[in-house]
Design a protein around this motif. Structure first.
Motif, mmCIF file in Angstrom:
data_model
loop_
_atom_site.group_PDB
_atom_site.id
_atom_site.type_symbol
_atom_site.label_atom_id
_atom_site.label_comp_id
_atom_site.label_asym_id
_atom_site.label_seq_id
_atom_site.Cartn_x
_atom_site.Cartn_y
_atom_site.Cartn_z
ATOM 1 N N CYS A 6 0.795 -1.397 0.091
ATOM 2 C CA CYS A 6 -0.089 0.151 0.082
ATOM 3 C C CYS A 6 1.119 1.277 -0.021
ATOM 4 N N ILE B 258 -2.136 -1.272 -3.626
ATOM 5 C CA ILE B 258 -3.590 -0.530 -3.398
ATOM 6 C C ILE B 258 -3.039 0.942 -2.956
ATOM 7 N N VAL C 111 -3.505 3.647 -1.403
ATOM 8 C CA VAL C 111 -4.268 3.996 -0.180
ATOM 9 C C VAL C 111 -4.442 5.506 -0.084
ATOM 10 N N TYR D 53 -7.153 7.053 -2.197
ATOM 11 C CA TYR D 53 -8.444 6.902 -1.867
ATOM 12 C C TYR D 53 -9.104 8.124 -1.248
ATOM 13 N N PHE E 295 -11.791 1.762 4.989
ATOM 14 C CA PHE E 295 -11.012 1.227 4.220
ATOM 15 C C PHE E 295 -11.235 -0.296 3.914
ATOM 16 N N ASN F 274 -14.374 -0.795 1.548
ATOM 17 C CA ASN F 274 -14.214 0.021 0.286
ATOM 18 C C ASN F 274 -13.319 -0.121 -0.574
ATOM 19 N N VAL F 275 -12.186 -0.537 0.319
ATOM 20 C CA VAL F 275 -10.918 -0.620 -0.571
ATOM 21 C C VAL F 275 -10.191 -2.092 -0.584
ATOM 22 N N SER G 252 -10.058 -4.875 -3.343
ATOM 23 C CA SER G 252 -9.045 -5.095 -4.240
ATOM 24 C C SER G 252 -8.440 -6.598 -4.152
#
Length: 156
Positions: free
Chosen positions: A79, A114, A116, A119, A142, A145-146, A150
Protein backbone atom coordinates in the motif's frame (compact mmCIF):
# COMPACT_ATOMS: atom_id res chain seq x y z
CA UNK A 1 -12.44 -14.58 3.07
CA UNK A 2 -14.50 -16.26 5.78
CA UNK A 3 -12.02 -19.12 6.07
CA UNK A 4 -8.93 -16.90 6.15
CA UNK A 5 -6.60 -16.82 9.12
CA UNK A 6 -5.47 -13.27 9.79
CA UNK A 7 -2.41 -12.26 11.77
CA UNK A 8 -1.58 -8.65 12.60
CA UNK A 9 2.02 -7.94 13.52
CA UNK A 10 1.73 -4.15 13.54
CA UNK A 11 3.91 -2.46 16.15
CA UNK A 12 3.53 1.21 16.92
CA UNK A 13 6.59 3.13 15.76
CA UNK A 14 8.16 0.16 13.96
CA UNK A 15 10.15 0.95 10.83
CA UNK A 16 10.33 -1.23 7.74
CA UNK A 17 13.87 -2.49 8.54
CA UNK A 18 12.58 -3.52 11.97
CA UNK A 19 9.73 -5.38 10.24
CA UNK A 20 12.33 -7.08 8.04
CA UNK A 21 14.33 -8.13 11.09
CA UNK A 22 11.22 -9.78 12.57
CA UNK A 23 9.93 -11.33 9.34
CA UNK A 24 11.76 -14.67 9.39
CA UNK A 25 10.45 -15.55 12.86
CA UNK A 26 7.01 -13.91 12.63
CA UNK A 27 5.90 -13.89 9.01
CA UNK A 28 7.71 -16.38 6.82
CA UNK A 29 7.12 -19.30 9.21
CA UNK A 30 3.35 -18.82 8.72
CA UNK A 31 3.39 -19.35 4.96
CA UNK A 32 0.62 -21.86 4.16
CA UNK A 33 2.13 -22.99 0.85
CA UNK A 34 0.63 -23.57 -2.59
CA UNK A 35 0.52 -19.83 -3.27
CA UNK A 36 -2.28 -19.33 -0.75
CA UNK A 37 -0.68 -16.84 1.61
CA UNK A 38 -1.33 -13.13 1.15
CA UNK A 39 0.81 -10.60 2.95
CA UNK A 40 -0.49 -7.06 3.29
CA UNK A 41 2.36 -4.54 3.77
CA UNK A 42 1.62 -0.96 4.80
CA UNK A 43 4.39 0.91 6.61
CA UNK A 44 6.30 3.79 5.10
CA UNK A 45 5.27 6.49 7.55
CA UNK A 46 7.59 5.48 10.38
CA UNK A 47 10.48 5.15 7.95
CA UNK A 48 9.87 8.67 6.68
CA UNK A 49 9.52 10.01 10.20
CA UNK A 50 12.19 8.20 12.23
CA UNK A 51 13.89 5.71 9.92
CA UNK A 52 15.44 7.28 6.85
CA UNK A 53 15.69 10.81 5.58
CA UNK A 54 14.89 10.38 1.91
CA UNK A 55 11.96 9.28 -0.23
CA UNK A 56 14.29 6.90 -2.07
CA UNK A 57 15.27 5.29 1.24
CA UNK A 58 11.62 4.89 2.27
CA UNK A 59 10.83 3.32 -1.10
CA UNK A 60 13.93 1.08 -1.08
CA UNK A 61 13.00 -0.29 2.36
CA UNK A 62 9.39 -1.18 1.54
CA UNK A 63 10.38 -2.58 -1.87
CA UNK A 64 13.03 -4.81 -0.26
CA UNK A 65 10.65 -5.99 2.47
CA UNK A 66 7.96 -6.87 -0.07
CA UNK A 67 10.42 -8.49 -2.46
CA UNK A 68 11.82 -10.66 0.34
CA UNK A 69 8.34 -11.78 1.40
CA UNK A 70 7.53 -12.55 -2.21
CA UNK A 71 10.71 -14.64 -2.44
CA UNK A 72 9.52 -16.51 0.65
CA UNK A 73 6.39 -17.49 -1.28
CA UNK A 74 3.83 -14.89 -0.24
CA UNK A 75 1.53 -13.03 -2.60
CA UNK A 76 2.34 -9.49 -1.55
CA UNK A 77 -0.12 -6.61 -1.50
CA UNK A 78 1.63 -3.33 -0.77
CA UNK A 79 0.00 0.00 0.00
CA UNK A 80 1.02 3.55 -0.58
CA UNK A 81 1.39 5.60 2.59
CA UNK A 82 -0.98 8.11 4.03
CA UNK A 83 0.68 11.45 4.49
CA UNK A 84 1.10 12.82 7.96
CA UNK A 85 -1.56 15.48 7.71
CA UNK A 86 -0.51 18.81 9.08
CA UNK A 87 2.07 17.30 11.40
CA UNK A 88 5.18 17.72 9.27
CA UNK A 89 5.28 18.92 5.69
CA UNK A 90 8.82 17.55 5.08
CA UNK A 91 7.73 14.04 6.09
CA UNK A 92 4.60 14.33 3.95
CA UNK A 93 6.72 15.41 0.99
CA UNK A 94 9.00 12.36 1.46
CA UNK A 95 5.94 10.12 1.60
CA UNK A 96 4.43 11.70 -1.53
CA UNK A 97 7.70 11.09 -3.39
CA UNK A 98 8.00 7.52 -2.05
CA UNK A 99 4.40 6.88 -3.10
CA UNK A 100 5.23 8.06 -6.63
CA UNK A 101 8.14 5.60 -6.75
CA UNK A 102 5.84 2.80 -5.55
CA UNK A 103 3.22 3.62 -8.19
CA UNK A 104 5.87 3.56 -10.92
CA UNK A 105 7.64 0.37 -9.84
CA UNK A 106 5.24 -1.78 -7.80
CA UNK A 107 5.17 -4.77 -10.15
CA UNK A 108 8.88 -5.35 -9.54
CA UNK A 109 8.37 -6.11 -5.84
CA UNK A 110 4.72 -7.00 -5.16
CA UNK A 111 1.69 -8.66 -6.73
CA UNK A 112 -0.70 -5.78 -6.18
CA UNK A 113 -0.47 -2.16 -5.13
CA UNK A 114 -3.37 -0.54 -3.33
CA UNK A 115 -3.07 3.19 -3.67
CA UNK A 116 -4.28 4.06 -0.19
CA UNK A 117 -3.18 7.67 -0.52
CA UNK A 118 -5.37 8.17 -3.58
CA UNK A 119 -8.47 6.89 -1.80
CA UNK A 120 -10.66 9.91 -1.22
CA UNK A 121 -12.23 8.42 1.90
CA UNK A 122 -9.33 9.74 3.99
CA UNK A 123 -10.34 13.33 3.38
CA UNK A 124 -12.91 13.07 6.14
CA UNK A 125 -11.16 13.53 9.49
CA UNK A 126 -13.85 11.26 10.93
CA UNK A 127 -11.48 8.48 9.94
CA UNK A 128 -8.16 10.00 11.05
CA UNK A 129 -8.39 11.34 14.57
CA UNK A 130 -4.78 12.54 14.64
CA UNK A 131 -4.46 13.19 10.86
CA UNK A 132 -2.01 10.26 10.70
CA UNK A 133 -3.50 6.99 11.94
CA UNK A 134 -6.83 5.54 10.85
CA UNK A 135 -9.19 5.00 13.77
CA UNK A 136 -11.60 2.05 13.96
CA UNK A 137 -14.10 3.75 11.65
CA UNK A 138 -11.28 4.53 9.21
CA UNK A 139 -10.02 0.96 9.17
CA UNK A 140 -13.56 -0.35 8.69
CA UNK A 141 -14.22 2.11 5.86
CA UNK A 142 -10.90 1.26 4.19
CA UNK A 143 -11.42 -2.48 4.62
CA UNK A 144 -14.95 -2.50 3.21
CA UNK A 145 -14.43 -0.02 0.38
CA UNK A 146 -10.83 -0.60 -0.70
CA UNK A 147 -9.06 -3.64 0.77
CA UNK A 148 -11.65 -6.39 0.31
CA UNK A 149 -12.65 -5.33 -3.23
CA UNK A 150 -8.95 -5.14 -4.16
CA UNK A 151 -8.12 -8.54 -2.70
CA UNK A 152 -10.96 -10.09 -4.67
CA UNK A 153 -9.09 -9.03 -7.82
CA UNK A 154 -5.78 -10.54 -6.68
CA UNK A 155 -4.81 -13.34 -9.09
CA UNK A 156 -4.96 -16.73 -7.40
Amino acid sequence: FSSATIHNFAVSGQTTPQMEADAAAQIDVLFPGAGRGVLFAWEQTNDANIGVGTAQGVYDNIAAYCSNRRSAGWKVVACTALCRGSVDSAISARLNDANALMRANWSSFCDMLIDVRAYSGWDDMTYLDDTIHPNQAGHTNFCNNVLVPSLRRLPR
